[in-house]
Design an enzyme around this catalytic site. Structure first.
Site, PDB file in Angstrom:
ATOM      1  CB  CYS A 145      -6.537   2.408   2.210  1.00  0.00           C
ATOM      2  SG  CYS A 145      -6.819   3.500   1.257  1.00  0.00           S
ATOM      3  CB  CYS A 187      -4.043   4.996   0.652  1.00  0.00           C
ATOM      4  SG  CYS A 187      -5.964   5.612   1.905  1.00  0.00           S
TER       5      CYS A 187
END
Length: 102
Positions: A31, A34
């Protein structure tokens, strides 16, 4: 204080039974947002002695992700007294995350 890795085995003790405010970051290595959020979370963990910062890898802990309804990441949850008191989905600047902790 350093971030702690949260799992199904330690979540109750480290988060739900904590006498401190706990910031939980649900994330995954694939991600991109993230990964952009990760250094901000690490910085907060180092600067804020009055809170606990934990990270949940959604790929390794699917039961925790399901339990807390994680459908998009990064997802931040703030716990106090074992209850969720604040939540946010997506990349956030440090100031907004600190505001969530108040």
């Amino acid at each position: 204080m350093a971030e702690i890795t949260l799992t199904a085995e330690n979540f109750e003790q480290e988060v739900l039974k904590s006498d401190k405010t706990v910031l939980v970051d649900f994330w995954a290595s694939w991600c991109a947002p993230c990964m952009m959020l990760s250094p901000i979370i690490a910085e907060i963990a180092q600067e804020q002695d009055n809170i606990i910062v934990g990270k949940v890898n959604v790929d390794e802990q699917p039961e925790l992700s399901m339990q807390y309804g994680v459908s998009s990441i990064p997802m931040l949850l703030v716990f106090r007294g074992g209850k969720i008191v604040n939540a946010a989905v997506g990349l956030r600047p440090k100031e907004q995350i600190l505001e969530m902790l108040k």
